[in-house]
Design a protein around this motif. Sequence first.
Motif, short mmCIF file in Angstrom:
data_model
loop_
_atom_site.label_atom_id
_atom_site.label_comp_id
_atom_site.label_asym_id
_atom_site.label_seq_id
_atom_site.Cartn_x
_atom_site.Cartn_y
_atom_site.Cartn_z
N ASP A 77 35.81 48.53 31.10
CA ASP A 77 35.32 48.27 29.75
C ASP A 77 36.40 48.39 28.69
N VAL A 78 37.65 48.34 29.10
CA VAL A 78 38.78 48.30 28.16
C VAL A 78 39.63 47.07 28.52
N VAL A 79 39.70 46.12 27.60
CA VAL A 79 40.37 44.84 27.86
C VAL A 79 41.62 44.74 27.00
N TYR A 80 42.77 44.53 27.65
CA TYR A 80 44.02 44.27 26.94
C TYR A 80 44.23 42.76 26.90
N VAL A 81 44.17 42.21 25.70
CA VAL A 81 44.20 40.76 25.55
C VAL A 81 45.62 40.23 25.82
N ARG A 82 45.72 39.27 26.74
CA ARG A 82 47.00 38.67 27.11
C ARG A 82 47.10 37.29 26.44
N HIS A 83 48.32 36.76 26.40
CA HIS A 83 48.48 35.39 25.87
C HIS A 83 49.55 34.67 26.67
N GLU A 84 49.30 33.40 26.93
CA GLU A 84 50.18 32.59 27.77
C GLU A 84 51.47 32.22 27.03
#
Length: 331
Positions: A77-84
């Motif tokens: 329930d903890v999301v680290y947002v990634r980016h391409e």
Amino acid sequence: MLRFEDILGHEQIKEYFKNALERRQVSHAYILTGEAGMGRKTLANAFAMALQCESGTAEPCGVCHSCRQFLSGNHPDVVYVRHEKPGSIGVDDVREQIINDVTIKPYSSPYKIYIVDQAELLTAQAQNALLKTIEEPPEYAVLFFLTTNAEGFLPTVLSRCTILKLKPLYDHVIKGYLKDHEKVSDHQADVCTAFARGNLGRAIALSGSEEFVQMQEIVLHLLKHVMDMPVYEMAAALKEMKEANLNINDCLDFMQLWFRDILMFKATKDTSLFIFKDEYKYIRKIADHSSFDGIEKILKAIDKVKVRLDANVNFELAMELMLLVMKENIV
């Protein structure tokens, strides 16, 4: 362990988070803004871990199932947002990882937390796409935007977030940490602390940097002997700096700190105020051979070089002119 009491400085932010936990008055969106290395991610992680902790206290217990999941990097329930793309966080990134995902309830925790690092990279389109989620989030959703530049956010986003600005740490706090935890010498702790300007992460990085040590050796030799150097030796020293691929802004900042010590000694004769305590002999010698007006001219010349180099003026020419000003004003 990620306890608030273990985080150096940022007392107001830590107190704010602990009060929010105790009263269960948690905002749905936070912007943590400050220089890279100041502890934005550490603070966000500590708060996120405490929010999910099964103990329900203002400090995470570190032993419950939720805390163990968090510390292992596997909390569902903890999301680290990634980016391409390295230079931007786009609409597809936030739609896939936040907007579509936030409708799914937490698996096992009271909150579903999203942490967006380098949030200054969010495109205007991505921010607009997030507006509805920020305005009307599910009760369990908490978003953290970690940024070095909050001014890059749209006003509509800023107005809907709680903004927390990290402040520089006191020098004595950073110096104490470097000596106790990084085991650096007193002299090196002084230099790294002065360079870091309140940024603990930068101070730690400098304390373990071979390049920083090399820069000190090259620039110190130049500063200590510039008054006696013929022009060809100055040119050779500049060539060495360039070939060593040193960060020139760091070199110039180092020079300013050096002349700051000379100015302080000339004004007060108090060696306890030195950054370069190990260089007392040279600082006194240069102070005895310079005037207050001369030191001011040198400091102005260093500032002028920074402006010239930013404007892509020839490196050797700009630096040689600065060194000649130093030489002329140390007689």
